[in-house]
Scaffold this active site. Sequence first.
Site, short mmCIF file in Angstrom:
data_model
loop_
_atom_site.label_atom_id
_atom_site.label_comp_id
_atom_site.label_asym_id
_atom_site.label_seq_id
_atom_site.Cartn_x
_atom_site.Cartn_y
_atom_site.Cartn_z
N ASP A 1 0.83 -1.21 0.00
CA ASP A 1 0.00 0.00 0.00
C ASP A 1 0.86 1.25 0.00
OD1 ASP A 1 -2.39 1.40 -0.09
OD2 ASP A 1 -2.62 1.45 2.09
N LYS B 1 1.87 4.75 -1.05
CA LYS B 1 1.16 5.92 -1.55
C LYS B 1 1.69 7.14 -0.80
CE LYS B 1 -2.64 4.95 1.68
NZ LYS B 1 -4.09 4.70 1.81
N ASN C 1 1.69 7.49 3.03
CA ASN C 1 2.53 6.56 3.80
C ASN C 1 4.03 6.87 3.68
OD1 ASN C 1 0.27 5.24 4.68
ND2 ASN C 1 0.34 3.65 3.12
N ASP D 1 2.70 2.70 7.80
CA ASP D 1 1.45 1.95 7.62
C ASP D 1 1.68 0.57 7.00
OD1 ASP D 1 -1.09 1.01 7.37
OD2 ASP D 1 -1.87 2.73 6.27
N THR E 1 -4.32 0.94 -3.04
CA THR E 1 -5.05 2.19 -3.21
C THR E 1 -5.19 2.51 -4.69
OG1 THR E 1 -4.24 3.04 -1.08
CG2 THR E 1 -5.03 4.66 -2.67
#
Length: 247
Positions: free
Chosen positions: A44, A46, A49, A65, A84
Amino acid sequence: MAGGELFDRIVAKKFYNELDARDCIRSILSALSYIHHGKIAHRDLKPENLLLATLTNDNDVKIADFGFAKKCSTTNCLKTQCGTPGYVAPEILEGKKYDYAADMWSIGVIMYIIIGGYPPFYEDNQNLLFKKIKRGDYEFHPEFWNDISPEAKDLIGRCITVDPKKRISCADAVSHPWMGRDKRILSGQDLAKNLQQFKRFNAKRKFKAGVKTVMAHNRMKNLMEGLRAAADEENGNTDSKDGPPSY
């Protein structure tokens, strides 16, 4: 993480050049290489993060995260569809088994934004967005990319490669020729126009995040009110008070 989000720090800059972008990306790749060496896929990656440890060092980037992170001891050992929209790899959208290479796709998207100032894949309609991602349908628009080093565009292209078997690994990305390019040359590559585009993109990103937060708060508020109303009814308390509706 006293420095806050990396993207917010970039937006606050008055001057921005390709050296700034390269050094920032090198720090991200170094962190991700450490994670992958430990046989962990983040899944994840992005902007939200990517955080900074201090208020003074722009390149002390930390990856945060690990809610979707997973041990990955063999090739294509993962199957959960997560991530995401806008940053997720095509193999995940296709429902195929995958591995660390999915992180490299996300890094390619992040690199594109850090240098160009806007995302390579963008559609308000999520179905159309996913179709573009599955096809790898992006381009380097001349207005923002003509003066960018060929090595930078090559590295991004090697990350945003639809076939994960042909996608560059994090270890190879860390030693890519762009990472060793002369600082004097890169510092001369002004990204002022791209920075303005970046500011617009980041403002829209933050606005969307704010809207989602308000919507989540309202859903929780309505849920709690519903539970209280049900409890009152069960206890025989049916008194009501006139007043404005709750939003």
